[in-house]
Design a protein around this motif. Structure first.
Motif, PDB file in Angstrom:
ATOM      1  N   LEU A 285      35.382  47.208  33.810  1.00 43.07           N
ATOM      2  CA  LEU A 285      34.243  47.638  33.007  1.00 43.07           C
ATOM      3  C   LEU A 285      34.409  47.200  31.561  1.00 43.07           C
ATOM      4  CD1 LEU A 285      33.858  51.359  34.198  1.00 43.07           C
ATOM      5  CD2 LEU A 285      32.735  49.327  35.133  1.00 43.07           C
ATOM      6  N   LEU A 286      33.363  46.624  31.006  1.00 46.08           N
ATOM      7  CA  LEU A 286      33.320  46.293  29.583  1.00 46.08           C
ATOM      8  C   LEU A 286      32.734  47.495  28.850  1.00 46.08           C
ATOM      9  CD1 LEU A 286      33.741  44.125  27.394  1.00 46.08           C
ATOM     10  CD2 LEU A 286      31.384  43.395  27.803  1.00 46.08           C
ATOM     11  N   ILE A 287      33.491  48.041  27.899  1.00 44.69           N
ATOM     12  CA  ILE A 287      33.130  49.276  27.214  1.00 44.69           C
ATOM     13  C   ILE A 287      32.370  48.965  25.930  1.00 44.69           C
ATOM     14  CG2 ILE A 287      34.012  51.385  26.171  1.00 44.69           C
ATOM     15  CD1 ILE A 287      34.450  51.218  29.203  1.00 44.69           C
ATOM     16  N   ALA A 288      31.215  49.614  25.743  1.00 41.09           N
ATOM     17  CA  ALA A 288      30.376  49.311  24.588  1.00 41.09           C
ATOM     18  C   ALA A 288      30.859  49.966  23.306  1.00 41.09           C
ATOM     19  CB  ALA A 288      28.932  49.742  24.877  1.00 41.09           C
ATOM     20  N   ASP A 289      31.265  51.233  23.384  1.00 36.25           N
ATOM     21  CA  ASP A 289      31.584  51.995  22.178  1.00 36.25           C
ATOM     22  C   ASP A 289      32.969  51.622  21.651  1.00 36.25           C
ATOM     23  OD1 ASP A 289      32.236  54.118  20.304  1.00 36.25           O
ATOM     24  OD2 ASP A 289      30.554  55.222  21.169  1.00 36.25           O
ATOM     25  N   GLN A 290      33.022  51.163  20.411  1.00 37.73           N
ATOM     26  CA  GLN A 290      34.282  50.735  19.812  1.00 37.73           C
ATOM     27  C   GLN A 290      35.245  51.904  19.561  1.00 37.73           C
ATOM     28  OE1 GLN A 290      35.150  47.428  19.278  1.00 37.73           O
ATOM     29  NE2 GLN A 290      33.280  47.069  20.462  1.00 37.73           N
TER      30      GLN A 290
ATOM     31  N   LEU B 104      42.246  47.659  26.894  1.00 34.16           N
ATOM     32  CA  LEU B 104      41.075  48.143  26.160  1.00 34.16           C
ATOM     33  C   LEU B 104      41.148  47.726  24.696  1.00 34.16           C
ATOM     34  CD1 LEU B 104      38.487  49.900  26.081  1.00 34.16           C
ATOM     35  CD2 LEU B 104      39.970  51.842  25.525  1.00 34.16           C
ATOM     36  N   GLU B 105      42.333  47.858  24.098  1.00 35.00           N
ATOM     37  CA  GLU B 105      42.484  47.491  22.691  1.00 35.00           C
ATOM     38  C   GLU B 105      42.186  46.016  22.465  1.00 35.00           C
ATOM     39  OE1 GLU B 105      46.485  48.548  21.856  1.00 35.00           O
ATOM     40  OE2 GLU B 105      46.157  50.706  22.111  1.00 35.00           O
ATOM     41  N   GLN B 106      42.619  45.167  23.390  1.00 36.51           N
ATOM     42  CA  GLN B 106      42.497  43.722  23.194  1.00 36.51           C
ATOM     43  C   GLN B 106      41.176  43.149  23.695  1.00 36.51           C
ATOM     44  OE1 GLN B 106      46.034  42.126  25.059  1.00 36.51           O
ATOM     45  NE2 GLN B 106      47.281  42.502  23.244  1.00 36.51           N
ATOM     46  N   GLU B 107      40.681  43.673  24.823  1.00 37.50           N
ATOM     47  CA  GLU B 107      39.519  43.059  25.469  1.00 37.50           C
ATOM     48  C   GLU B 107      38.331  44.000  25.627  1.00 37.50           C
ATOM     49  OE1 GLU B 107      39.771  40.005  25.834  1.00 37.50           O
ATOM     50  OE2 GLU B 107      41.897  39.539  26.084  1.00 37.50           O
ATOM     51  N   ARG B 108      38.485  45.270  25.200  1.00 36.48           N
ATOM     52  CA  ARG B 108      37.442  46.292  25.357  1.00 36.48           C
ATOM     53  C   ARG B 108      37.088  46.525  26.820  1.00 36.48           C
ATOM     54  NH1 ARG B 108      38.490  49.402  22.170  1.00 36.48           N
ATOM     55  NH2 ARG B 108      36.597  50.528  22.787  1.00 36.48           N
ATOM     56  N   MET B 109      38.095  46.502  27.705  1.00 33.92           N
ATOM     57  CA  MET B 109      37.875  46.686  29.129  1.00 33.92           C
ATOM     58  C   MET B 109      38.806  47.744  29.697  1.00 33.92           C
ATOM     59  SD  MET B 109      37.500  42.791  30.493  1.00 33.92           S
ATOM     60  CE  MET B 109      36.444  41.633  29.642  1.00 33.92           C
ATOM     61  N   ILE B 110      38.332  48.403  30.772  1.00 39.18           N
ATOM     62  CA  ILE B 110      39.182  49.275  31.574  1.00 39.18           C
ATOM     63  C   ILE B 110      39.007  48.895  33.041  1.00 39.18           C
ATOM     64  CG2 ILE B 110      39.098  51.188  29.933  1.00 39.18           C
ATOM     65  CD1 ILE B 110      37.143  52.606  31.867  1.00 39.18           C
ATOM     66  N   GLU B 111      40.016  49.216  33.856  1.00 37.38           N
ATOM     67  CA  GLU B 111      39.968  48.923  35.284  1.00 37.38           C
ATOM     68  C   GLU B 111      40.051  50.231  36.069  1.00 37.38           C
ATOM     69  OE1 GLU B 111      42.189  46.070  38.624  1.00 37.38           O
ATOM     70  OE2 GLU B 111      43.093  46.369  36.642  1.00 37.38           O
ATOM     71  N   LEU B 112      39.224  50.331  37.098  1.00 35.57           N
ATOM     72  CA  LEU B 112      39.233  51.461  38.021  1.00 35.57           C
ATOM     73  C   LEU B 112      39.451  50.940  39.425  1.00 35.57           C
ATOM     74  CD1 LEU B 112      35.973  53.280  36.789  1.00 35.57           C
ATOM     75  CD2 LEU B 112      38.293  53.585  35.908  1.00 35.57           C
ATOM     76  N   ALA B 113      39.970  51.792  40.316  1.00 36.20           N
ATOM     77  CA  ALA B 113      40.084  51.432  41.734  1.00 36.20           C
ATOM     78  C   ALA B 113      39.582  52.620  42.541  1.00 36.20           C
ATOM     79  CB  ALA B 113      41.527  51.091  42.098  1.00 36.20           C
ATOM     80  N   VAL B 114      38.555  52.404  43.350  1.00 39.60           N
ATOM     81  CA  VAL B 114      37.824  53.494  43.993  1.00 39.60           C
ATOM     82  C   VAL B 114      37.938  53.382  45.509  1.00 39.60           C
ATOM     83  CG1 VAL B 114      35.572  54.609  44.243  1.00 39.60           C
ATOM     84  CG2 VAL B 114      36.215  53.556  42.053  1.00 39.60           C
ATOM     85  N   LYS B 115      38.399  54.456  46.134  1.00 40.52           N
ATOM     86  CA  LYS B 115      38.525  54.506  47.587  1.00 40.52           C
ATOM     87  C   LYS B 115      37.175  54.831  48.211  1.00 40.52           C
ATOM     88  CE  LYS B 115      41.323  56.627  51.276  1.00 40.52           C
ATOM     89  NZ  LYS B 115      41.948  55.380  51.740  1.00 40.52           N
TER      90      LYS B 115
END
Length: 311
Positions: free
Chosen positions: A82-87, A119-130
């Motif tokens: 996910l690309l996060i909008a809020d800085q 997140l700090e470098q690319e403004r992204m987080i990763e999730l893994a959903v079962k």
């Protein structure tokens, strides 16, 4: 700052034409507020994420986010980038997000499996959903596409966030099934701290990290390559033992040195007890209860035992 294309191994992700303000991702305040309130009011299940975590501290920021990558991590688990909008959005390794989906009345609760550094470098987080029949998981597996827009808010009291002046600690991470997600975030964060040490940057000096990870079979051991890459990068600092309880096919030569057929035992965990060691446990409630109780019985201080259950 110029827009960039970003590639993460195992995930398809190309993000261009996204300005630094994240304007194309932003939801209006009223839309976010409506999404939050509607989802909370309509979350009725007794095992619902919002009810289970009603008393847990959350951050105030609800950020819009855009799906910019997806991959199958196992036959039953799908990962999202996910690309996060809020800085101002941030999290600590081990925390989860409330996952708000437009048009879905139930709020999801998914642990972040990436390091805060991503997140700090690319403004992204990763999730893994079962895959389950819970509406947010069904949406992730059946309807989510690249560029789908959602909103996320960080919460959780299960995290590893050492400060530079704190005493050095060893970590023992005990994971069952998709309980690997927050522990992978902690493992990746630990690796980032080790890289800082190697580069002689001022920061927290972490000790050794041992991961015990159990799943039904090899295909359900998530992020195997990522984990073993970290073991190989830091052979004197990071170690892992992988367990399969219902393996029916032959185990590859590459994985065999790390695999035990059976369950994680109390003795294996007990051998790692020391006054400098912190324990983090995440998995099905019976597993989490068992190991936390065994650690207490072996006189590990309660403040050194951290656990989170998934349902």
């Amino acid at each position: 700052m110029a827009c960039a294309a970003v590639m993460i191994p195992g995930l398809r992700c190309s993000v261009g034409a996204v300005c630094t303000q994240g304007a194309s991702l932003r939801l209006t305040f009223s839309a976010l507020r409506h999404l939050t309130l509607t989802s909370i009011m309509k979350s009725k299940r007794k095992t619902d994420h919002m009810e289970r975590t009603a008393s847990v501290i959350r951050r105030e920021i609800v950020s819009a986010a855009k799906v910019c990558g997806a991959a199958s991590e196992s036959p039953s688990v799908k990962s999202l980038l996910l690309l996060i909008a809020d800085q101002d959005f941030s999290f600590k390794a081990g925390q989860w997000v409330d996952f708000f989906i437009p048009g879905v009345s139930v709020v999801g609760g998914f642990s972040i499996c990436s390091s805060p550094r991503l997140l700090e470098q690319e403004r992204m987080i990763e999730l893994a959903v079962k895959y389950t029949n819970h509406p947010p998981a069904l949406w992730v597996h059946n309807k989510c596409t690249l560029d789908s827009e959602v909103a996320v808010r960080v919460g959780g009291e299960f995290f590893f966030d050492p400060q530079p002046a704190e005493a050095s600690r060893n970590l023992v991470l005990i994971a069952g099934g998709v309980g690997i997600n927050p522990l992978l975030s902690i493992l990746r964060h630990a690796a980032d701290l080790l890289r800082e040490q190697a580069n002689k940057e001022h920061g927290y000096e972490i000790g050794t990290i041992k991961l015990f990870y159990s799943a039904k079979n090899i295909s359900e051991l998530l992020f195997k390559k990522n984990i073993l890459d970290l073991v190989n990068e830091f052979p004197e600092k990071i170690a892992c033992s992988l367990y399969v309880t219902k393996q029916t096919t032959q185990i590859s030569a590459e994985l065999k040195p790390y695999i035990t057929e059976g369950r994680i035992t109390e003795k294996e965990i007990r051998d790692h007890i020391s006054k400098e060691t912190l324990f983090y446990i995440c998995g099905p409630p019976p597993m989490t209860d068992f190991f936390s109780k065994q650690l207490e019985n072996n006189h590990v201080p309660k403040e050194h035992i951290n656990f989170e259950k998934w349902w």
